[in-house]
Design a protein around this motif. Structure first.
Motif, PDB file in Angstrom:
ATOM      1  N   UNK A   1     -26.472 -13.037  10.936  1.00 40.79           N
ATOM      2  CA  UNK A   1     -27.003 -13.547   9.661  1.00 40.79           C
ATOM      3  C   UNK A   1     -27.354 -12.402   8.722  1.00 40.79           C
ATOM      4  N   UNK A   2     -27.958 -11.355   9.272  1.00 39.61           N
ATOM      5  CA  UNK A   2     -28.290 -10.192   8.447  1.00 39.61           C
ATOM      6  C   UNK A   2     -27.029  -9.550   7.874  1.00 39.61           C
ATOM      7  N   UNK A   3     -25.992  -9.465   8.692  1.00 39.45           N
ATOM      8  CA  UNK A   3     -24.724  -8.892   8.208  1.00 39.45           C
ATOM      9  C   UNK A   3     -24.152  -9.751   7.085  1.00 39.45           C
ATOM     10  N   UNK A   4     -24.222 -11.083   7.261  1.00 42.85           N
ATOM     11  CA  UNK A   4     -23.733 -11.977   6.216  1.00 42.85           C
ATOM     12  C   UNK A   4     -24.542 -11.803   4.940  1.00 42.85           C
ATOM     13  N   UNK A   5     -25.882 -11.765   5.085  1.00 42.94           N
ATOM     14  CA  UNK A   5     -26.739 -11.586   3.915  1.00 42.94           C
ATOM     15  C   UNK A   5     -26.476 -10.240   3.237  1.00 42.94           C
ATOM     16  N   UNK A   6     -26.291  -9.216   4.051  1.00 39.66           N
ATOM     17  CA  UNK A   6     -26.009  -7.889   3.504  1.00 39.66           C
ATOM     18  C   UNK A   6     -24.681  -7.886   2.763  1.00 39.66           C
ATOM     19  N   UNK A   7     -23.685  -8.534   3.346  1.00 42.81           N
ATOM     20  CA  UNK A   7     -22.372  -8.617   2.696  1.00 42.81           C
ATOM     21  C   UNK A   7     -22.481  -9.403   1.382  1.00 42.81           C
ATOM     22  N   UNK A   8     -23.214 -10.517   1.408  1.00 45.86           N
ATOM     23  CA  UNK A   8     -23.400 -11.309   0.194  1.00 45.86           C
ATOM     24  C   UNK A   8     -24.143 -10.496  -0.869  1.00 45.86           C
ATOM     25  N   UNK A   9     -25.155  -9.740  -0.431  1.00 46.76           N
ATOM     26  CA  UNK A   9     -25.906  -8.907  -1.376  1.00 46.76           C
ATOM     27  C   UNK A   9     -24.998  -7.839  -1.977  1.00 46.76           C
ATOM     28  N   UNK A  10     -24.136  -7.252  -1.157  1.00 44.03           N
ATOM     29  CA  UNK A  10     -23.192  -6.249  -1.683  1.00 44.03           C
ATOM     30  C   UNK A  10     -22.243  -6.873  -2.698  1.00 44.03           C
ATOM     31  N   UNK A  11     -21.726  -8.053  -2.356  1.00 40.05           N
ATOM     32  CA  UNK A  11     -20.818  -8.725  -3.288  1.00 40.05           C
ATOM     33  C   UNK A  11     -21.536  -9.073  -4.584  1.00 40.05           C
ATOM     34  N   UNK A  12     -22.767  -9.551  -4.457  1.00 41.11           N
ATOM     35  CA  UNK A  12     -23.539  -9.902  -5.654  1.00 41.11           C
ATOM     36  C   UNK A  12     -23.826  -8.656  -6.488  1.00 41.11           C
ATOM     37  N   UNK A  13     -24.159  -7.553  -5.807  1.00 39.14           N
ATOM     38  CA  UNK A  13     -24.405  -6.294  -6.521  1.00 39.14           C
ATOM     39  C   UNK A  13     -23.152  -5.844  -7.258  1.00 39.14           C
ATOM     40  N   UNK A  14     -22.008  -5.921  -6.574  1.00 45.66           N
ATOM     41  CA  UNK A  14     -20.743  -5.527  -7.210  1.00 45.66           C
ATOM     42  C   UNK A  14     -20.453  -6.409  -8.425  1.00 45.66           C
ATOM     43  N   UNK A  15     -20.711  -7.713  -8.272  1.00 46.37           N
ATOM     44  CA  UNK A  15     -20.485  -8.630  -9.391  1.00 46.37           C
ATOM     45  C   UNK A  15     -21.414  -8.292 -10.559  1.00 46.37           C
ATOM     46  N   UNK A  16     -22.666  -7.997 -10.246  1.00 51.97           N
ATOM     47  CA  UNK A  16     -23.620  -7.648 -11.298  1.00 51.97           C
ATOM     48  C   UNK A  16     -23.222  -6.342 -11.983  1.00 51.97           C
ATOM     49  N   UNK A  17     -22.777  -5.359 -11.193  1.00 51.86           N
ATOM     50  CA  UNK A  17     -22.339  -4.090 -11.782  1.00 51.86           C
ATOM     51  C   UNK A  17     -21.117  -4.293 -12.664  1.00 51.86           C
ATOM     52  N   UNK A  18     -20.199  -5.126 -12.197  1.00 47.03           N
ATOM     53  CA  UNK A  18     -18.996  -5.391 -12.990  1.00 47.03           C
ATOM     54  C   UNK A  18     -19.374  -6.084 -14.299  1.00 47.03           C
ATOM     55  N   UNK A  19     -20.273  -7.054 -14.191  1.00 50.73           N
ATOM     56  CA  UNK A  19     -20.719  -7.768 -15.392  1.00 50.73           C
ATOM     57  C   UNK A  19     -21.429  -6.815 -16.355  1.00 50.73           C
ATOM     58  N   UNK A  20     -22.232  -5.910 -15.792  1.00 49.80           N
ATOM     59  CA  UNK A  20     -22.938  -4.940 -16.634  1.00 49.80           C
ATOM     60  C   UNK A  20     -21.951  -4.005 -17.327  1.00 49.80           C
ATOM     61  N   UNK A  21     -20.918  -3.567 -16.587  1.00 54.50           N
ATOM     62  CA  UNK A  21     -19.900  -2.707 -17.202  1.00 54.50           C
ATOM     63  C   UNK A  21     -19.179  -3.441 -18.326  1.00 54.50           C
ATOM     64  N   UNK A  22     -18.816  -4.700 -18.069  1.00 50.18           N
ATOM     65  CA  UNK A  22     -18.126  -5.481 -19.094  1.00 50.18           C
ATOM     66  C   UNK A  22     -19.022  -5.680 -20.316  1.00 50.18           C
ATOM     67  N   UNK A  23     -20.291  -5.961 -20.071  1.00 48.21           N
ATOM     68  CA  UNK A  23     -21.237  -6.136 -21.163  1.00 48.21           C
ATOM     69  C   UNK A  23     -21.383  -4.838 -21.953  1.00 48.21           C
ATOM     70  N   UNK A  24     -21.451  -3.721 -21.225  1.00 53.76           N
ATOM     71  CA  UNK A  24     -21.560  -2.417 -21.888  1.00 53.76           C
ATOM     72  C   UNK A  24     -20.335  -2.171 -22.755  1.00 53.76           C
ATOM     73  N   UNK A  25     -19.138  -2.416 -22.189  1.00 51.49           N
ATOM     74  CA  UNK A  25     -17.907  -2.202 -22.960  1.00 51.49           C
ATOM     75  C   UNK A  25     -17.858  -3.116 -24.182  1.00 51.49           C
ATOM     76  N   UNK A  26     -18.283  -4.366 -24.007  1.00 47.45           N
ATOM     77  CA  UNK A  26     -18.303  -5.306 -25.126  1.00 47.45           C
ATOM     78  C   UNK A  26     -19.260  -4.825 -26.213  1.00 47.45           C
ATOM     79  N   UNK A  27     -20.431  -4.376 -25.784  1.00 45.56           N
ATOM     80  CA  UNK A  27     -21.412  -3.895 -26.753  1.00 45.56           C
ATOM     81  C   UNK A  27     -20.886  -2.660 -27.483  1.00 45.56           C
ATOM     82  N   UNK A  28     -20.227  -1.771 -26.758  1.00 47.55           N
ATOM     83  CA  UNK A  28     -19.674  -0.571 -27.387  1.00 47.55           C
ATOM     84  C   UNK A  28     -18.600  -0.951 -28.393  1.00 47.55           C
TER      85      UNK A  28
END
Length: 166
Positions: free
Chosen positions: A66-93
């Motif tokens: 369960x911890x591995x699953x949660x960790x994997x989900x957290x990593x995926x969520x972090x990656x998604x958030x980073x990608x969204x932040x990059x896209x938002x940054x590029x859009x703002x620029x």
């Protein structure tokens, strides 16, 4: 060994056997049963502890999974958030670049309009000054020319000769 056989007494043997059997019965009733019960209880406790340890081990494995699953989900969520932040940054620029470009174009157009109006004003002012200077020069020339009567007659004659009638 011979001496034992010679001193052997049946009565003593009987009493010793009877005491030994009595001792065995007493030991069985008061010592062996509690000892055996304690050993059985201990064996049962060890079995229960092993079963508990096995179930705890399985539960730990489940928790780790369960911890591995949660960790994997957290990593995926972090990656998604980073990608969204990059896209938002590029859009703002890009938005900022577009807005800056539009403002720069607007400022350039305003500056060009101001330059054009200033240029036209300067040209009009220059024309007015040239006209004033021309009038002043012409006035001075005409005064000098017309101050003498002979010069006035010559000027009138030359103008009449230049003017052609239809």
């Amino acid at each position: 060994m011979m001496k034992l056989l010679e001193d052997f007494s049946i009565g003593l043997f009987f009493w010793q056997t009877l005491l030994f059997i009595g001792l065995l019965l007493l030991l069985r009733k008061f010592a062996w049963k509690p000892i055996l019960n304690a050993v059985n209880d201990r064996e049962e406790g060890i079995k229960n502890a092993l079963a508990s340890a096995e179930s705890a081990k399985k539960e730990m494995e489940n928790l780790q999974a369960d911890n591995q699953k949660l960790l994997q989900e957290a990593r995926l969520e972090r990656e998604a958030m980073l990608k969204e932040a990059r896209e938002l940054k590029n859009t703002m620029i890009e938005d900022a670049k577009g807005e800056a470009s539009a403002q720069a174009n607007k400022i350039i157009e305003q500056a060009q309009a101001a330059i054009t109006s200033e240029k036209q004003a300067a040209i009009a002012d220059l024309k007015a000054q040239v006209a004033n200077l021309s009038v002043e020069i012409a006035e001075k020339v005409v005064k000098a020319e017309l101050s003498d009567k002979d010069k006035q007659l010559k000027l009138v004659e030359s103008m009449l000769s230049e003017a052609k009638l239809n």
